[in-house]
Write a protein that holds these residues in place. Structure first.
Motif, PDB file in Angstrom:
ATOM      1  N   UNK A  98      -9.964  -6.520  -0.370  1.00  0.00           N
ATOM      2  CA  UNK A  98      -9.176  -7.574   0.263  1.00  0.00           C
ATOM      3  C   UNK A  98      -8.359  -8.343  -0.781  1.00  0.00           C
ATOM      4  N   UNK A  99      -8.986  -8.656  -1.924  1.00  0.00           N
ATOM      5  CA  UNK A  99      -8.257  -9.334  -2.999  1.00  0.00           C
ATOM      6  C   UNK A  99      -7.111  -8.461  -3.500  1.00  0.00           C
ATOM      7  N   UNK A 100      -7.375  -7.179  -3.637  1.00  0.00           N
ATOM      8  CA  UNK A 100      -6.354  -6.257  -4.131  1.00  0.00           C
ATOM      9  C   UNK A 100      -5.194  -6.150  -3.138  1.00  0.00           C
ATOM     10  N   UNK A 101      -5.505  -6.071  -1.864  1.00  0.00           N
ATOM     11  CA  UNK A 101      -4.458  -5.997  -0.832  1.00  0.00           C
ATOM     12  C   UNK A 101      -3.599  -7.253  -0.869  1.00  0.00           C
ATOM     13  N   UNK A 102      -4.236  -8.421  -1.004  1.00  0.00           N
ATOM     14  CA  UNK A 102      -3.472  -9.669  -1.079  1.00  0.00           C
ATOM     15  C   UNK A 102      -2.591  -9.712  -2.324  1.00  0.00           C
ATOM     16  N   UNK A 103      -3.103  -9.220  -3.436  1.00  0.00           N
ATOM     17  CA  UNK A 103      -2.300  -9.146  -4.655  1.00  0.00           C
ATOM     18  C   UNK A 103      -1.076  -8.271  -4.438  1.00  0.00           C
ATOM     19  N   UNK A 104      -1.281  -7.115  -3.809  1.00  0.00           N
ATOM     20  CA  UNK A 104      -0.151  -6.216  -3.535  1.00  0.00           C
ATOM     21  C   UNK A 104       0.863  -6.856  -2.594  1.00  0.00           C
ATOM     22  N   UNK A 105       0.389  -7.564  -1.576  1.00  0.00           N
ATOM     23  CA  UNK A 105       1.302  -8.249  -0.651  1.00  0.00           C
ATOM     24  C   UNK A 105       2.141  -9.284  -1.394  1.00  0.00           C
ATOM     25  N   UNK A 106       1.500 -10.030  -2.299  1.00  0.00           N
ATOM     26  CA  UNK A 106       2.232 -11.026  -3.076  1.00  0.00           C
ATOM     27  C   UNK A 106       3.276 -10.366  -3.969  1.00  0.00           C
ATOM     28  N   UNK A 107       2.912  -9.248  -4.573  1.00  0.00           N
ATOM     29  CA  UNK A 107       3.865  -8.539  -5.423  1.00  0.00           C
ATOM     30  C   UNK A 107       5.040  -8.011  -4.612  1.00  0.00           C
ATOM     31  N   UNK A 108       4.781  -7.547  -3.406  1.00  0.00           N
ATOM     32  CA  UNK A 108       5.855  -7.070  -2.525  1.00  0.00           C
ATOM     33  C   UNK A 108       6.808  -8.213  -2.197  1.00  0.00           C
ATOM     34  N   UNK A 109       6.244  -9.375  -1.867  1.00  0.00           N
ATOM     35  CA  UNK A 109       7.085 -10.525  -1.556  1.00  0.00           C
ATOM     36  C   UNK A 109       7.931 -10.947  -2.759  1.00  0.00           C
ATOM     37  N   UNK A 110       7.334 -10.909  -3.949  1.00  0.00           N
ATOM     38  CA  UNK A 110       8.074 -11.250  -5.166  1.00  0.00           C
ATOM     39  C   UNK A 110       9.224 -10.268  -5.388  1.00  0.00           C
ATOM     40  N   UNK A 111       8.960  -8.985  -5.150  1.00  0.00           N
ATOM     41  CA  UNK A 111      10.012  -7.976  -5.311  1.00  0.00           C
ATOM     42  C   UNK A 111      11.124  -8.170  -4.276  1.00  0.00           C
TER      43      UNK A 111
END
Length: 120
Positions: A98-111
């Motif tokens: 779950x933490x990893x998925x949230x990290x990836x979502x944040x990175x997607x938003x930043x991109x």
């Protein structure tokens, strides 16, 4: 599956090395049992409980494999519904997924934000 109950009980009394000596095995062999890499026999559970002055129920955790099914032939990308390749997912991955998925979502938003700023 990592044996968290066993580890907690063992740490209150012994190091892995001293517990291994009590059980007449190497520290490496004992460590692999705590990590869930080697199945712990019923006799070993009994001896561990005795050494830790507790019951087997207080330290034993059953191995409940978490798995995913891959129905794709990786060489051709074809889908084969009749073939099930089961893979075990290590527990540390499940706990942190779950933490990893949230990290990836944040990175997607930043991109996405970076792309928006480049377009304007």
């Amino acid at each position: 599956m990592i044996k968290n109950k066993l580890i907690k009980a063992r740490k209150e009394k012994y190091t892995q090395e001293s517990m291994a000596k009590i059980l007449h095995m190497t520290q490496s062999q004992y460590q692999r049992r705590e990590k869930g890499e080697i199945k712990i026999s019923d006799d070993e559970w009994e001896r561990m409980a005795k050494a830790l002055d507790t019951t087997v129920d207080d330290i034993k955790e059953e191995d409940i494999p978490q798995s995913i099914i891959n129905n794709y032939d990786n060489s051709s990308g074809s889908y084969f519904p009749h073939i099930n390749n089961n893979y075990s997912i290590p527990e540390f991955i499940l706990k942190n997924m779950e933490d990893y998925i949230n990290l990836l979502k944040n990175q997607i938003e930043e991109l996405k934000e970076e792309i928006r700023s480049l377009k304007s």
